[in-house]
Design a protein around this motif. Structure first.
Motif, PDB file in Angstrom:
ATOM      1  N   UNK A 116      -9.041  -9.027 -11.199  1.00  0.00           N
ATOM      2  CA  UNK A 116      -8.824  -8.618  -9.813  1.00  0.00           C
ATOM      3  C   UNK A 116      -7.664  -9.400  -9.217  1.00  0.00           C
ATOM      4  N   UNK A 117      -6.793  -8.671  -8.511  1.00  0.00           N
ATOM      5  CA  UNK A 117      -5.694  -9.277  -7.763  1.00  0.00           C
ATOM      6  C   UNK A 117      -5.852  -8.913  -6.295  1.00  0.00           C
ATOM      7  N   UNK A 118      -5.554  -9.851  -5.419  1.00  0.00           N
ATOM      8  CA  UNK A 118      -5.626  -9.610  -3.985  1.00  0.00           C
ATOM      9  C   UNK A 118      -4.226  -9.333  -3.476  1.00  0.00           C
ATOM     10  N   UNK A 119      -4.027  -8.150  -2.893  1.00  0.00           N
ATOM     11  CA  UNK A 119      -2.732  -7.773  -2.354  1.00  0.00           C
ATOM     12  C   UNK A 119      -2.607  -8.215  -0.900  1.00  0.00           C
ATOM     13  N   UNK A 120      -1.373  -8.291  -0.423  1.00  0.00           N
ATOM     14  CA  UNK A 120      -1.154  -8.823   0.914  1.00  0.00           C
ATOM     15  C   UNK A 120      -1.351  -7.781   2.009  1.00  0.00           C
ATOM     16  N   UNK A 121      -1.251  -6.509   1.663  1.00  0.00           N
ATOM     17  CA  UNK A 121      -1.405  -5.446   2.648  1.00  0.00           C
ATOM     18  C   UNK A 121      -2.473  -4.453   2.209  1.00  0.00           C
ATOM     19  N   UNK A 122      -3.091  -3.801   3.197  1.00  0.00           N
ATOM     20  CA  UNK A 122      -3.973  -2.680   2.917  1.00  0.00           C
ATOM     21  C   UNK A 122      -3.065  -1.506   2.553  1.00  0.00           C
ATOM     22  N   UNK A 123      -3.147  -1.065   1.310  1.00  0.00           N
ATOM     23  CA  UNK A 123      -2.172  -0.097   0.799  1.00  0.00           C
ATOM     24  C   UNK A 123      -2.756   1.299   0.588  1.00  0.00           C
ATOM     25  N   UNK A 124      -3.829   1.613   1.250  1.00  0.00           N
ATOM     26  CA  UNK A 124      -4.516   2.884   1.020  1.00  0.00           C
ATOM     27  C   UNK A 124      -3.663   4.114   1.319  1.00  0.00           C
ATOM     28  N   UNK A 125      -2.694   3.988   2.195  1.00  0.00           N
ATOM     29  CA  UNK A 125      -1.943   5.169   2.621  1.00  0.00           C
ATOM     30  C   UNK A 125      -0.683   5.432   1.788  1.00  0.00           C
ATOM     31  N   UNK A 126      -0.398   4.629   0.786  1.00  0.00           N
ATOM     32  CA  UNK A 126       0.799   4.829  -0.027  1.00  0.00           C
ATOM     33  C   UNK A 126       0.566   5.994  -0.987  1.00  0.00           C
ATOM     34  N   UNK A 127       1.488   6.952  -1.062  1.00  0.00           N
ATOM     35  CA  UNK A 127       1.282   8.133  -1.907  1.00  0.00           C
ATOM     36  C   UNK A 127       1.392   7.843  -3.392  1.00  0.00           C
ATOM     37  N   UNK A 128       0.811   8.734  -4.201  1.00  0.00           N
ATOM     38  CA  UNK A 128       0.811   8.586  -5.655  1.00  0.00           C
ATOM     39  C   UNK A 128       2.217   8.411  -6.230  1.00  0.00           C
ATOM     40  N   UNK A 129       3.152   9.212  -5.743  1.00  0.00           N
ATOM     41  CA  UNK A 129       4.497   9.164  -6.315  1.00  0.00           C
ATOM     42  C   UNK A 129       5.134   7.800  -6.142  1.00  0.00           C
ATOM     43  N   UNK A 130       4.903   7.174  -4.997  1.00  0.00           N
ATOM     44  CA  UNK A 130       5.452   5.839  -4.760  1.00  0.00           C
ATOM     45  C   UNK A 130       4.797   4.817  -5.670  1.00  0.00           C
ATOM     46  N   UNK A 131       3.506   4.950  -5.872  1.00  0.00           N
ATOM     47  CA  UNK A 131       2.794   4.009  -6.739  1.00  0.00           C
ATOM     48  C   UNK A 131       3.298   4.109  -8.175  1.00  0.00           C
ATOM     49  N   UNK A 132       3.444   5.332  -8.655  1.00  0.00           N
ATOM     50  CA  UNK A 132       3.868   5.499 -10.040  1.00  0.00           C
ATOM     51  C   UNK A 132       5.305   5.029 -10.239  1.00  0.00           C
ATOM     52  N   UNK A 133       6.145   5.207  -9.242  1.00  0.00           N
ATOM     53  CA  UNK A 133       7.515   4.698  -9.329  1.00  0.00           C
ATOM     54  C   UNK A 133       7.518   3.181  -9.476  1.00  0.00           C
ATOM     55  N   UNK A 134       6.676   2.529  -8.688  1.00  0.00           N
ATOM     56  CA  UNK A 134       6.562   1.076  -8.786  1.00  0.00           C
ATOM     57  C   UNK A 134       6.081   0.652 -10.174  1.00  0.00           C
ATOM     58  N   UNK A 135       5.087   1.353 -10.703  1.00  0.00           N
ATOM     59  CA  UNK A 135       4.536   1.002 -12.001  1.00  0.00           C
ATOM     60  C   UNK A 135       5.536   1.254 -13.128  1.00  0.00           C
ATOM     61  N   UNK A 136       6.355   2.286 -13.013  1.00  0.00           N
ATOM     62  CA  UNK A 136       7.380   2.526 -14.019  1.00  0.00           C
ATOM     63  C   UNK A 136       8.356   1.368 -14.096  1.00  0.00           C
TER      64      UNK A 136
END
Length: 220
Positions: A116-136
């Motif tokens: 488990x990692x604790x993130x600094x912001x509540x990120x629930x509203x970030x869209x899938x496409x943005x998440x996958x771009x970050x992971x790439x």
């Protein structure tokens, strides 16, 4: 927003220092030496659960041996034939905000690590496409460290109603493979690293069991 919320973490070689789990030796006999798992390095990004997927205010895992470190925002059930080796698993390198880790094993290099990692912001509203771009971007960095990924296009699944992004990784030096999932809810990232050297089918089945029983509590 993504850049502001990033938390950088790199996990290195995970080592299970305990004895070989009884009855869990792979066909052909157990490998000699300590049980060692290569925890795929990760860099948690500003990611979260999809809008409308709901929150979990309390954990209620039941129906078997529950794995849940004290104070952790998650729980899951011990898969059949696995042994809880949480107290014996370490990770050589960790830079960032790792909060909790647990692990269950079949053999010395066939195990599942949940971190488990604790993130600094509540990120629930970030869209899938943005998440996958970050992971790439993260996967691109990892290929320079000896990890190869079958695809940089994530397998999208849900874990306890939260979005999760899955990738298949290979590490040539120790002939390891892993299915790695990044699941996000609020300010919490849960990484499920299902790794094997010999017992692919058994670890895959155990991985499915962990993911189906995993509960993640909302942290805002």
């Amino acid at each position: 927003m993504l850049a502001a919320a990033c938390s950088t973490t790199v996990s290195g070689q995970g080592t299970f220092a305990g004895p070989e789990p009884s009855g869990a030796a792979p066909s052909g006999g157990p490998s000699s030496g300590p049980a060692t798992g290569s925890a795929v390095p990760t860099e948690p990004s500003a990611t979260g659960t999809a809008p409308g997927q709901g929150d979990r205010q309390a954990l209620s895992c039941r129906g078997g041996k529950v794995i849940s470190p004290a104070g952790a925002p998650y729980c899951y059930l011990l898969p059949a034939n696995f042994v809880d080796v949480t107290s014996s698993v370490t990770v050589d390198t960790s830079v960032g905000s790792e909060k909790f880790r647990s692990a269950v094993a079949l053999a010395d290099r066939d195990l599942i690590i949940v971190t488990v990692y604790e993130l600094r912001l509540d990120t629930d509203e970030i869209p899938d496409t943005a998440l996958e771009t970050e992971l790439k971007s993260v996967l691109g960095q990892l290929t320079t460290q000896g990890f190869q990924f079958d695809s940089t296009t994530a397998k999208r699944v849900t874990v306890d109603g939260a979005r999760a992004f899955g990738y298949h990784a290979r590490e040539a030096k120790d002939k390891l493979q892993a299915d790695v999932y990044f699941s996000f809810r609020g300010k919490t990232e849960v990484e499920i690293n299902c790794q094997w050297q010999q017992r692919a089918a058994d670890v895959t089945k155990g991985c499915q069991s962990v993911m189906s029983s995993l509960q993640i509590k909302s942290v805002k």
